[in-house]
Design a protein around this motif. Structure first.
Motif, short mmCIF file in Angstrom:
data_model
loop_
_atom_site.label_atom_id
_atom_site.label_comp_id
_atom_site.label_asym_id
_atom_site.label_seq_id
_atom_site.Cartn_x
_atom_site.Cartn_y
_atom_site.Cartn_z
N ARG A 198 0.86 -1.19 0.00
CA ARG A 198 0.00 0.00 0.00
C ARG A 198 0.89 1.24 0.00
NH1 ARG A 198 -0.10 2.78 4.21
NH2 ARG A 198 -1.51 4.53 4.36
N THR B 72 -3.52 -2.20 -0.34
CA THR B 72 -4.28 -2.76 0.78
C THR B 72 -3.33 -3.36 1.81
OG1 THR B 72 -5.82 -4.53 1.38
CG2 THR B 72 -4.52 -4.89 -0.58
N ALA C 38 -4.29 -6.06 3.19
CA ALA C 38 -4.62 -7.49 3.07
C ALA C 38 -3.54 -8.19 2.24
CB ALA C 38 -5.98 -7.65 2.41
N ARG C 39 -3.48 -9.50 2.39
CA ARG C 39 -2.45 -10.29 1.71
C ARG C 39 -2.66 -10.29 0.19
NH1 ARG C 39 2.21 -10.54 3.90
NH2 ARG C 39 3.43 -12.01 2.72
N LYS C 40 -3.92 -10.20 -0.22
CA LYS C 40 -4.19 -10.23 -1.65
C LYS C 40 -5.44 -9.42 -1.95
CE LYS C 40 -6.79 -14.54 -1.65
NZ LYS C 40 -6.87 -15.88 -2.18
N SER C 41 -5.64 -9.10 -3.23
CA SER C 41 -6.80 -8.31 -3.62
C SER C 41 -7.06 -8.47 -5.11
CB SER C 41 -6.54 -6.83 -3.32
OG SER C 41 -7.50 -6.03 -3.97
N SER C 42 -8.34 -8.61 -5.46
CA SER C 42 -8.72 -8.59 -6.88
C SER C 42 -9.63 -7.41 -7.15
CB SER C 42 -9.46 -9.88 -7.25
OG SER C 42 -8.62 -10.98 -7.06
N SER C 43 -9.49 -6.39 -6.34
CA SER C 43 -10.42 -5.28 -6.40
C SER C 43 -9.86 -4.15 -7.28
CB SER C 43 -10.64 -4.79 -4.96
OG SER C 43 -11.20 -3.53 -4.94
N ASP D 13 -4.41 -2.42 -10.32
CA ASP D 13 -3.33 -2.43 -9.32
C ASP D 13 -2.64 -1.06 -9.36
OD1 ASP D 13 -1.19 -2.86 -7.69
OD2 ASP D 13 -0.16 -4.25 -9.04
#
Ligand SMILES: Cc1cc2nc3c(=O)[nH]c(=O)nc-3n(C[C@H](O)[C@H](O)[C@H](O)COP(=O)(O)OP(=O)(O)OC[C@H]3O[C@@H](n4cnc5c(N)ncnc54)[C@H](O)[C@@H]3O)c2cc1C
Length: 437
Positions: free
Chosen positions: A157, A172, A174-179, A182
């Motif tokens: 982040r 993020t 969080a460990r991963k994101s598909s939101s 990138d």
């Protein structure tokens, strides 16, 4: 007075003060009009807003160790020295994250992380002085990239001040994101041209506890390159696999007297892990490599001294040298080494080559007395050879001023899209103008 909300001791105007901000580790030079040393995001926002209103160019700067001219200001620009923003804000041990300000020095962060059993791997040669902000801005890496990747792989982040003073936080915890897109990854490697990082959250890894290292001597570069191919394709996954050609070995030996063998080329290899398995992996790699001579490292630091001395020794021999940073797929390593030899002969320029052979990143170093047309032609041929083999003109140092003339060669029409993105994010072209394009 412009930017007068920054206190006098953090607002540098004297010629001798401005001079220290006029260069980086290349021979590019440019005199700043003013240097500001902010201590908070809010100050950066205020500075950027005023610069946006007045159309004043701003050049973000970390430690100034760039090898591409990236932090060298255009005449009269405001240099934003971010080294006072150097707080390690938080280590989130259970999430394996660290949030830092941009001026934190790489080596200091890793020292701090030791007590948590964690580390941030990229390890550039300048790690004892370069900043995390500078590393993110150039997607810096180093001897451990072969196993652990580059800075980009660890940026979770960012907090970014945009050209008009808006602040965004892509990425993020969080460990991963598909939101969505990138965007955090997109700012990595932007060299201060798209936004100013004021906070960075990095992913961390558990720090290995066991290391096994060796120095391998070969009759020539071709044999060393073949050994690299065998080791990498075997899946042994070395943590470090470094190359030094004959010219580099001889120059290091001339100035450092480390007792290096009279080899045609050297490889330095290291395996790491959490038990004695690292020793076994090293033995397997040594069997595959089939070197003429092997020295195992009981003292790893002594082994690495030779590699770390490569650039300083070459710079002593040829103070005006030009260091390149090409990267090819590993399978093309023998070919690019051969092409470098041909270019050296063809243009009559001695070249010493060393680098991160395990990830295909070489630093052919042109040992010239001055830059001239012959050198430019030789460099162009090197870049063309690199691109024809599927490589890139910069593996880790960035484009800055040094390579902007060659960006079209590599990126073709993608370069137009990059320029459109720059124009959209920085319509007045105030952020590090004249760099990358
Ligand atoms: C002896 C030596 C060895 C080196 N070895 C390596 C190596 O192994 N691997 C490698 O990758 N590099 C290496 N380098 C090059 C250099 O150290 C790296 O590029 C490093 O990441 C630059 O960090 P810095 O803090 O010095 O940034 P600077 O040189 O100050 O700036 C670099 C770029 O980042 C931008 N920037 C800086 N901070 C910010 C910020 N907060 N927000 C937005 N943009 C910013 C600047 O505008 C500039 O374009 C080496 C350099 C030297 C002198």
């Amino acid at each position: 007075m412009p930017f007068d909300f920054i206190s006098e001791e953090r607002r540098l105007t004297q010629p001798e003060e401005l001079l220290t901000y006029s260069y980086d580790a290349t021979d590019h030079r440019g005199r700043a009009g003013l240097v500001l040393r902010p201590v908070s995001k809010d100050e950066v926002v205020e500075i950027v807003k005023e610069a946006y209103e007045t159309g004043t160019p701003i050049v973000p700067r970390g430690a100034g160790t760039s090898l591409s001219g990236g932090p060298v200001p255009e005449e009269g620009a405001v240099v934003l020295d971010l080294t006072l923003m150097d707080r390690i804000i938080e280590v989130q041990e259970r999430d394996r994250l660290a949030t830092v300000e941009p001026g934190v020095v790489y080596g200091r962060l890793n020292k701090h992380l030791e007590s948590h059993g964690l580390f941030f791997p990229p390890d550039p040669g300048s790690g004892s002085v370069c900043t995390i902000g500078g590393m993110v801005a150039t997607n810096s890496s180093g001897i451990r990239a072969v196993k652990y990747g580059t800075t980009r792989d660890y940026v979770a982040r960012l907090e970014v001040v945009l050209a008009d003073g808006r602040v965004i936080e892509p990425g993020t915890y969080a460990r991963k994101s598909s939101s969505g897109y990138d965007l955090a990854g997109f700012f990595v490697g932007s060299e201060g041209t798209l936004g100013i990082f004021t906070e960075i959250t990095l992913r961390l890894l558990p720090k290995p506890t066991h290391y096994a290292a060796a120095r391998l001597a070969f009759p020539g570069a071709a044999e060393a390159a073949r050994a690299v191919g065998k080791i990498i394709s075997s899946g042994l996954n070395p943590a470090v696999l470094e190359f030094m050609d004959k010219n580099t070995v001889q120059t290091v030996e001339k100035y450092m007297g480390l007792g290096l063998p009279e080899a045609g080329a050297l490889l330095l290899i290291e395996m790491d892990g959490f038990d004695q398995g690292a020793d076994l992996l090293l033995e397997k790699a040594l069997d595959l490599a089939d070197a003429e001579e092997v020295e195992r490292g009981t003292d790893r630091q002594a082994l690495w001294r030779a590699r770390k001395a490569a650039l300083p020794s070459l710079a002593r021999y040829a103070p005006n040298l030009v260091l390149e940073d090409v990267t090819v797929p590993i399978s093309k390593l023998p070919e690019i080494l051969e092409r470098i030899g041909e270019i050296s002969k063809g243009y009559g320029i001695p070249i010493a080559t060393f680098g991160h052979a395990g990830d295909g990143n070489l630093h052919p170093t042109f040992l010239v007395e001055e830059r001239d047309e012959n050198l430019e032609e030789a460099m162009k041929e090197l870049f063309q050879a690199t691109l024809s083999l599927g490589g890139t003109i910069s593996g880790e140092h960035g484009v800055g001023l040094e390579k902007k003339g060659f960006m079209g060669l590599e990126h073709g029409t993608s370069l137009d899209l990059m320029k459109k993105i720059k124009a959209e994010l920085d319509p007045k072209n105030i952020l590090n103008p004249g760099k990358v394009f």
